[in-house]
Design a protein around this motif. Structure first.
Motif, PDB file in Angstrom:
ATOM      1  N   VAL A  83       0.857  -1.192   0.000  1.00 37.27           N
ATOM      2  CA  VAL A  83       0.000   0.000   0.000  1.00 37.27           C
ATOM      3  C   VAL A  83       0.889   1.236   0.000  1.00 37.27           C
ATOM      4  O   VAL A  83       1.736   1.393   0.885  1.00 37.27           O
ATOM      5  N   TRP A  84       0.714   2.109  -0.986  1.00 42.04           N
ATOM      6  CA  TRP A  84       1.506   3.334  -1.026  1.00 42.04           C
ATOM      7  C   TRP A  84       0.674   4.533  -0.602  1.00 42.04           C
ATOM      8  O   TRP A  84      -0.550   4.523  -0.700  1.00 42.04           O
ATOM      9  N   SER A  85       1.367   5.545  -0.124  1.00 43.54           N
ATOM     10  CA  SER A  85       0.707   6.746   0.386  1.00 43.54           C
ATOM     11  C   SER A  85       1.196   7.979  -0.347  1.00 43.54           C
ATOM     12  O   SER A  85       2.386   8.102  -0.647  1.00 43.54           O
ATOM     13  N   ASP A  86       0.275   8.891  -0.623  1.00 44.13           N
ATOM     14  CA  ASP A  86       0.659  10.184  -1.179  1.00 44.13           C
ATOM     15  C   ASP A  86       1.501  10.940  -0.151  1.00 44.13           C
ATOM     16  O   ASP A  86       1.185  10.912   1.047  1.00 44.13           O
ATOM     17  N   PRO A  87       2.557  11.610  -0.572  1.00 43.01           N
ATOM     18  CA  PRO A  87       3.330  12.434   0.371  1.00 43.01           C
ATOM     19  C   PRO A  87       2.430  13.461   1.050  1.00 43.01           C
ATOM     20  O   PRO A  87       1.646  14.143   0.388  1.00 43.01           O
ATOM     21  N   LEU A  88       2.546  13.557   2.365  1.00 46.66           N
ATOM     22  CA  LEU A  88       1.708  14.466   3.151  1.00 46.66           C
ATOM     23  C   LEU A  88       2.616  15.443   3.892  1.00 46.66           C
ATOM     24  O   LEU A  88       3.158  15.127   4.948  1.00 46.66           O
ATOM     25  N   PRO A  89       2.820  16.653   3.361  1.00 49.01           N
ATOM     26  CA  PRO A  89       3.730  17.602   4.010  1.00 49.01           C
ATOM     27  C   PRO A  89       3.084  18.442   5.112  1.00 49.01           C
ATOM     28  O   PRO A  89       3.754  18.888   6.021  1.00 49.01           O
ATOM     29  N   VAL A  90       1.753  18.684   5.023  1.00 49.14           N
ATOM     30  CA  VAL A  90       1.077  19.587   5.964  1.00 49.14           C
ATOM     31  C   VAL A  90      -0.061  18.849   6.654  1.00 49.14           C
ATOM     32  O   VAL A  90      -0.888  18.199   6.002  1.00 49.14           O
ATOM     33  N   LEU A  91      -0.105  18.971   7.980  1.00 47.86           N
ATOM     34  CA  LEU A  91      -1.198  18.378   8.748  1.00 47.86           C
ATOM     35  C   LEU A  91      -2.362  19.350   8.897  1.00 47.86           C
ATOM     36  O   LEU A  91      -3.510  19.006   8.622  1.00 47.86           O
ATOM     37  N   HIS A 112      -5.443  18.040   6.704  1.00 51.40           N
ATOM     38  CA  HIS A 112      -5.158  17.047   5.670  1.00 51.40           C
ATOM     39  C   HIS A 112      -4.971  15.669   6.298  1.00 51.40           C
ATOM     40  O   HIS A 112      -4.318  15.531   7.335  1.00 51.40           O
ATOM     41  N   GLN A 113      -5.537  14.664   5.659  1.00 53.26           N
ATOM     42  CA  GLN A 113      -5.463  13.291   6.133  1.00 53.26           C
ATOM     43  C   GLN A 113      -4.655  12.449   5.152  1.00 53.26           C
ATOM     44  O   GLN A 113      -4.566  12.764   3.967  1.00 53.26           O
ATOM     45  N   PRO A 114      -4.051  11.349   5.622  1.00 55.20           N
ATOM     46  CA  PRO A 114      -3.306  10.468   4.717  1.00 55.20           C
ATOM     47  C   PRO A 114      -4.202   9.909   3.620  1.00 55.20           C
ATOM     48  O   PRO A 114      -5.404   9.701   3.822  1.00 55.20           O
ATOM     49  N   SER A 115      -3.611   9.690   2.465  1.00 57.04           N
ATOM     50  CA  SER A 115      -4.322   9.110   1.330  1.00 57.04           C
ATOM     51  C   SER A 115      -3.544   7.890   0.853  1.00 57.04           C
ATOM     52  O   SER A 115      -2.413   8.024   0.367  1.00 57.04           O
ATOM     53  N   SER A 116      -4.113   6.704   1.010  1.00 59.23           N
ATOM     54  CA  SER A 116      -3.406   5.461   0.703  1.00 59.23           C
ATOM     55  C   SER A 116      -4.064   4.725  -0.457  1.00 59.23           C
ATOM     56  O   SER A 116      -5.267   4.863  -0.694  1.00 59.23           O
ATOM     57  N   HIS A 117      -3.241   3.925  -1.158  1.00 59.59           N
ATOM     58  CA  HIS A 117      -3.724   3.217  -2.344  1.00 59.59           C
ATOM     59  C   HIS A 117      -3.061   1.848  -2.411  1.00 59.59           C
ATOM     60  O   HIS A 117      -1.851   1.725  -2.202  1.00 59.59           O
TER      61      HIS A 117
END
Length: 745
Positions: free
Chosen positions: A530-538, A551-556
């Motif tokens: 499962v990969w996740s989009d880079p999340l720089p800002v919470l 912003h919340q994690p986005s996984s695929h």
């Protein structure tokens, strides 16, 4: 009588016009109740460290309770001893000042301004010194006193006034001069800051410490006179030396490339429409870890210096390339296009300018590196180094190599090829001939992929081939089992979004990607497929602490967990016994880790993409101008140019107990089938090289038991090979059984 009446009318008219002009320039009730000073936006790391400020005026608003009590005491003692007694205007001081201005015939009105009047001027009025502006100041000061309490006025004043060095407001000034919040200011520090208000340049403690110290001690004396401090406190404060922790506002902060990325992307959310990051006092909470960022910058700086020294010793600029550099320079174009100098003359003049040529070549030959680290479980950005900066004076590279640079990943792309094969049921123990495969183009030429060292071998397992980055086996794997479109499809499923060319050369990483993109794709391997989009800002908060964006994690899902585990076991072999073995042998990494080296043609790009269950980090090294490249494999390959920075970074992170990283094993899915086996790397005919257990997906095990891999399959790329203008395939002669196995590079 008529003259007197006319004079009265003129005076009344003039008074009316003055009154109209006076009230026209006054702030409205709404403006008085809601003043809007420009506030700096603050960027914080996940562990609470201030990374950067975005501002036109470097100001951070804090309530009076968050300001040391000595600061308002020093201000009142110096500027307005009757502050708590008047109603905005000190009539006694005003009368004296009016008399002085009239007697001296001043056209620029000055003197007698209370703290409230100064606030009125700072918030709502111009800095001109005219009678009309002074009248507006008096009226506005009275209105401010009716609207706010004395302490609220003090807070507004201390948060808006200019303290020099680009600092607006006492919180910003305290950080700029002393590296601490305003709440922690001591008596001498408070007096030092208030001293700058008289003249922010002349009494700037960083520029004129002697003048600053003298005025500081004067203010301390005034504080004693007004009984804000005792005589003993005054003696001690005056004896305290001036000690600064000066950080000018031009300082780029701990993570300059990352915060610039934040600046460019923070407004992408619809909730931030109309928000001004330079004026609105936002608080931006990022996912970066300041400790990991420091380790990343240290690792990159150390390795870049080593690479630069090696390159400088061995590189000589060809005259033809030097000529190209000169003709591409702004100076050459200016001479030819604007000054009308003939090209040959301009070229000759610039060639003769030794200092200019030296500077041109210096800028063209700076080694650049990038490092980005992600938490694979949620995509949190933990470290981000977008370029090589040898010092603050060298911060000239605004181009961010983490996300803006797209370069060929070379062998760092191979895991996506192997993942496609493994997911389709090809076992890691499957053996392929390690010999070149020539692909004939329509123009009659041949494209032949060879191993980096030019050697070949016999039948070699996929596991061994990936660990030792064998180009010949990789191309044959793609040729026999996969189409270019299938490779592209798997790469896209795992997070690669850049355009990819649909030909077999893609198996060797010829399509360009950014380090950030590659790191995102490698989170697939580190996180069970499962990969996740880079999340720089919470979060982004407004000046009042209200959350305006979150912003919340986005996984695929990128890869079946069983196939993913097989890939992880193969990529572990890269570090345990393959091209990445230096991570353990030379740098002493002892945690569970996996990764892949990458080197492109002519040593233009060097990569290492490595991961543990907790951290994915990608390192790239190269040059901005691709005509400049490392001169040999001695230092320019991924294992020697990029891996050292990765290994140093990871070791520092895992050695820091405050980060709470621990040695974890990669998760093995329940449906993985483990089969004991033998063999060694010295025995290429063994079914499996240097493993005691081979792992299979259910599909691969079923196909293996059914005998699907007892003979070479018909290639899926027979007929028209997907290469530019390709029309056919030509195989090279098979090796003898005694052919030597390939050696790691």
């Amino acid at each position: 009588m008529k003259v007197t009446g006319l004079l009265l009318v003129v005076l009344l008219g003039a008074g009316a016009l003055f009154g109209i002009n006076l009230f026209r320039g006054l702030p409205s009730l709404e403006e008085l109740e809601n003043p809007k000073p420009e506030l700096a936006s603050l960027v914080y790391s996940e562990d609470g460290v201030l990374l950067h400020k975005f501002f036109l005026k470097n100001r951070t608003f804090v309530p009076l309770r968050s300001i040391s009590r000595w600061a308002p005491a020093a201000l009142i003692a110096t500027e307005d001893v009757a502050f708590y007694k008047h109603w905005g205007v000190d009539l006694r001081r005003l009368g004296i000042a009016v008399g002085e201005n009239v007697i001296k015939g001043r056209t620029r009105w000055q003197g007698a301004s209370t703290i409230t009047q100064q606030l009125a001027k700072n918030l709502f009025l111009t800095q001109e010194r005219t009678l009309s502006r002074k009248a507006k100041e008096l009226v506005t000061a009275v209105q401010l006193e009716r609207t706010y309490t004395k302490n609220e006025i003090l807070a507004l004043y201390l948060n808006t006034v200019y303290f020099g060095s680009g600092s607006y407001g006492i919180e910003s000034a305290a950080q700029t001069y002393f590296g601490k919040p305003a709440s922690q200011l001591t008596i001498p520090e408070s007096a030092t800051l208030i001293a700058t208000l008289k003249n922010p340049t002349a009494y700037n403690p960083s520029k004129y410490p002697s003048a600053s110290l003298s005025r500081r001690n004067l203010i301390i004396g005034l504080m004693e006179k007004e009984k804000f401090i005792t005589p003993a406190q005054a003696v001690k404060a005056k004896a305290t030396p001036l000690v600064l922790r000066y950080t000018p506002v031009s300082h780029q902060g701990l993570a300059p490339y990352f915060t610039e990325y934040i600046r460019q992307t923070v407004k992408s959310g619809s909730m931030l429409d109309g928000v001004n990051v330079y004026r609105d006092g936002l608080t931006i909470q990022t996912t970066l870890d300041s400790r990991m960022q420091r380790y990343a910058q240290e690792a990159i700086a150390a390795q870049a210096a080593i690479l630069q020294a090696q390159f400088d010793r061995s590189w000589r600029c060809p005259e033809s390339l030097k000529t190209q550099f000169i003709k591409e320079s702004p100076r050459f174009k200016e001479m030819v296009n604007e000054e009308g100098i003939p090209e040959k003359v301009a070229l000759a003049r610039l060639r003769a300018d030794a200092a200019w040529i030296k500077n041109l070549l210096y800028n063209k030959t700076r080694v650049q590196m990038a490092l980005v680290a992600l938490d694979p479980s949620n995509g949190h950005v933990k470290a981000w180094v977008g370029g090589t900066n040898l010092g603050p004076e060298d911060y000239r590279y605004q181009f961010d190599h983490v996300w803006q640079a797209k370069r060929q990943p070379g062998s760092a792309f191979k895991p996506f090829v192997y993942a496609a094969a493994i997911d389709q049921g090809v076992p890691a123990s499957y053996r392929i001939l390690d010999q070149p495969l020539a692909l004939r183009s329509g123009s009659g030429g041949l494209w032949i992929a060879r191993n980096s060292e030019g050697n070949s071998g016999g039948m070699t397992t996929l596991r061994y081939a990936l660990a030792h980055s064998l180009n010949q086996v990789t191309v044959r794997l793609a040729y026999e089992f996969l189409s270019p479109s299938e490779i592209i499809n798997y790469a896209r499923r795992m997070g690669i979004t850049s355009p990819m060319q649909p030909n077999l050369s893609i198996a060797l990483g010829t399509s360009e990607v950014s380090p950030l993109e590659l790191a995102r794709a490698y989170t697939t391997f580190a996180n069970n497929g499962v990969w996740s989009d880079p999340l720089p800002v919470l979060k982004v908060l407004d000046k009042n602490g209200r959350v305006i964006a979150e912003h919340q994690p986005s996984s695929h899902l990128g890869l079946d967990p069983a196939a993913n585990y097989i890939m992880v076991s193969m990529l572990k072999d890269v570090i345990d016994r393959g091209t990445g073995i230096a991570a353990r042998a030379r740098y002493g990494l002892d945690m569970e880790a996996a990764g892949k080296t990458g080197t492109t043609q002519s040593h233009r790009d060097a990569w290492f993409a490595g991961f543990t269950p907790q951290v994915v980090a990608v390192v790239w090294a190269g040059f901005d101008d691709e005509r400049v490249h490392f001169t040999s494999m001695e230092y320019g390959q991924g294992a020697r140019a990029a891996l050292p920075a990765w290994a140093t970074f990871m070791k520092k992170c895992y050695s820091d107990p405050s980060l709470k990283l621990e040695n974890r094993y990669f998760t093995m899915p329940d449906n993985i089938i483990a089969v004991p086996s033998g063999g060694s790397p010295e025995s290429p005919d063994a079914p499996i090289n240097n493993v005691t257990v081979e792992y299979y997906t259910p599909k691969a095990y079923a196909r293996d038991q059914a005998g699907d891999f007892n003979s070479t399959p018909a290639p899926v790329n027979s007929g028209a090979v997907e290469l530019p203008d390709s029309t056919g395939v030509q195989k090279m002669p098979a090796p003898s059984p005694a052919a030597a196995p390939p050696e790691p590079f």
